[in-house]
Design a protein around this motif. Sequence first.
Motif, short mmCIF file in Angstrom:
data_model
loop_
_atom_site.label_atom_id
_atom_site.label_comp_id
_atom_site.label_asym_id
_atom_site.label_seq_id
_atom_site.Cartn_x
_atom_site.Cartn_y
_atom_site.Cartn_z
N GLY A 1 0.78 -1.24 0.00
CA GLY A 1 0.00 0.00 0.00
C GLY A 1 0.80 1.28 0.00
O GLY A 1 0.25 2.36 -0.18
N PHE A 2 2.10 1.18 0.17
CA PHE A 2 2.91 2.36 0.47
C PHE A 2 4.33 2.05 0.01
O PHE A 2 4.84 0.98 0.30
CB PHE A 2 2.83 2.56 1.98
N SER A 3 4.95 2.93 -0.73
CA SER A 3 6.31 2.69 -1.22
C SER A 3 7.23 3.84 -0.82
O SER A 3 6.77 4.89 -0.38
CB SER A 3 6.30 2.58 -2.75
N ALA A 4 8.52 3.62 -0.99
CA ALA A 4 9.52 4.66 -0.73
C ALA A 4 10.39 4.77 -1.98
O ALA A 4 10.98 3.78 -2.42
CB ALA A 4 10.38 4.30 0.48
N VAL A 5 10.44 5.98 -2.54
CA VAL A 5 11.28 6.27 -3.69
C VAL A 5 12.34 7.24 -3.21
O VAL A 5 12.02 8.36 -2.78
CB VAL A 5 10.47 6.87 -4.86
N PHE A 6 13.60 6.85 -3.29
CA PHE A 6 14.70 7.64 -2.74
C PHE A 6 15.09 8.74 -3.72
O PHE A 6 15.46 8.47 -4.86
CB PHE A 6 15.90 6.75 -2.42
N LYS A 7 15.03 9.98 -3.25
CA LYS A 7 15.36 11.13 -4.09
C LYS A 7 16.66 11.80 -3.68
O LYS A 7 17.42 12.24 -4.51
CB LYS A 7 14.20 12.15 -4.07
N LEU A 8 16.91 11.93 -2.38
CA LEU A 8 18.14 12.54 -1.89
C LEU A 8 18.60 11.77 -0.67
O LEU A 8 17.87 11.67 0.32
CB LEU A 8 17.91 14.01 -1.52
N TYR A 9 19.80 11.22 -0.75
CA TYR A 9 20.36 10.48 0.37
C TYR A 9 21.17 11.43 1.26
O TYR A 9 21.89 12.29 0.78
CB TYR A 9 21.30 9.37 -0.13
N ILE B 1 15.46 13.05 1.35
CA ILE B 1 14.16 13.28 0.73
C ILE B 1 13.70 11.97 0.11
O ILE B 1 14.43 11.35 -0.66
CB ILE B 1 14.21 14.41 -0.32
N VAL B 2 12.48 11.57 0.48
CA VAL B 2 11.89 10.32 0.01
C VAL B 2 10.49 10.64 -0.49
O VAL B 2 9.75 11.41 0.13
CB VAL B 2 11.81 9.28 1.16
N GLU B 3 10.13 10.06 -1.62
CA GLU B 3 8.78 10.21 -2.15
C GLU B 3 7.99 8.97 -1.75
O GLU B 3 8.50 7.85 -1.82
CB GLU B 3 8.87 10.30 -3.68
N HIS B 4 6.74 9.19 -1.30
CA HIS B 4 5.90 8.07 -0.88
C HIS B 4 4.60 8.05 -1.68
O HIS B 4 3.73 8.89 -1.45
CB HIS B 4 5.53 8.19 0.61
N PRO B 5 4.45 7.11 -2.60
CA PRO B 5 3.15 6.89 -3.23
C PRO B 5 2.25 6.10 -2.28
O PRO B 5 2.73 5.20 -1.58
CB PRO B 5 3.48 6.05 -4.47
N PHE B 6 0.96 6.45 -2.24
CA PHE B 6 -0.02 5.77 -1.39
C PHE B 6 -1.13 5.21 -2.26
O PHE B 6 -1.78 5.95 -2.99
CB PHE B 6 -0.68 6.76 -0.41
N ALA C 1 -4.81 2.89 1.72
CA ALA C 1 -3.60 2.54 2.49
C ALA C 1 -3.39 3.48 3.67
O ALA C 1 -3.68 4.67 3.60
CB ALA C 1 -2.38 2.59 1.58
N ILE C 2 -2.90 2.91 4.76
CA ILE C 2 -2.49 3.68 5.94
C ILE C 2 -1.19 3.08 6.46
O ILE C 2 -1.00 1.86 6.40
CB ILE C 2 -3.58 3.67 7.05
N THR C 3 -0.30 3.93 6.93
CA THR C 3 0.92 3.43 7.55
C THR C 3 0.60 2.98 8.97
O THR C 3 -0.38 3.43 9.56
CB THR C 3 2.02 4.52 7.62
N ALA C 4 1.41 2.12 9.50
CA ALA C 4 1.29 1.78 10.91
C ALA C 4 1.65 3.02 11.73
O ALA C 4 2.50 3.82 11.34
CB ALA C 4 2.23 0.63 11.26
#
Length: 179
Positions: free
Chosen positions: A24-32, A42-47, A51-54
């Motif tokens: 339901g939720f991903s992490a796309v790394f933009k800036l480490y 900086i991380v992009e999160h598609p939902f 979906a809900i995070t814990a």
Amino acid sequence: METSGASTVRVVRPGDGGIVQMPGFSAVFKLYSRDNGGEVAIVEHPFEVGAITAAHRHTREDEHSIVLEGEIGFRSDADEVVLGPGGYITKPRGQMHAMWNAGSVPGRIIEIITPGGFENYFRELGELLTAGVQDAAVGPQLHESPEFSELARKYGLTYGVPDWFDDVVSRYGLRPPTH
């Protein structure tokens, strides 16, 4: 002129960045943070819809979110808000919080994490998921997995089920994280 830890220009083009898929939720790394002296990640999160995070609490970093697409709900301790594209929110360390897709279309946020370093949690979580440690390792009862408990401890993260969690799931018709 003195710099703040970044020694070279970093460019991430649209669509670029490593990704970790979670239910339901991903992490796309933009800036480490390794590229800027640990100051920020900086991380992009598609939902996905529903979906809900814990619910979780950070002890070391603050998260600053910007909604790019859809409607994203945020709950941090007693404060709750739903934001559309262009909305900003800060979730301070020490507060139990969760985020969810509050709308009927996929959503997406940018998460600015200060100080940096926590982006590595998502990478390591992805490795646990790939290794088959707990089928849906983003659920509220992850503490039952020794591997996950160690990962959460390593990053100063605690999970819980606050009294408001079930109400949020019910009001927005969400799929609660499984364990």
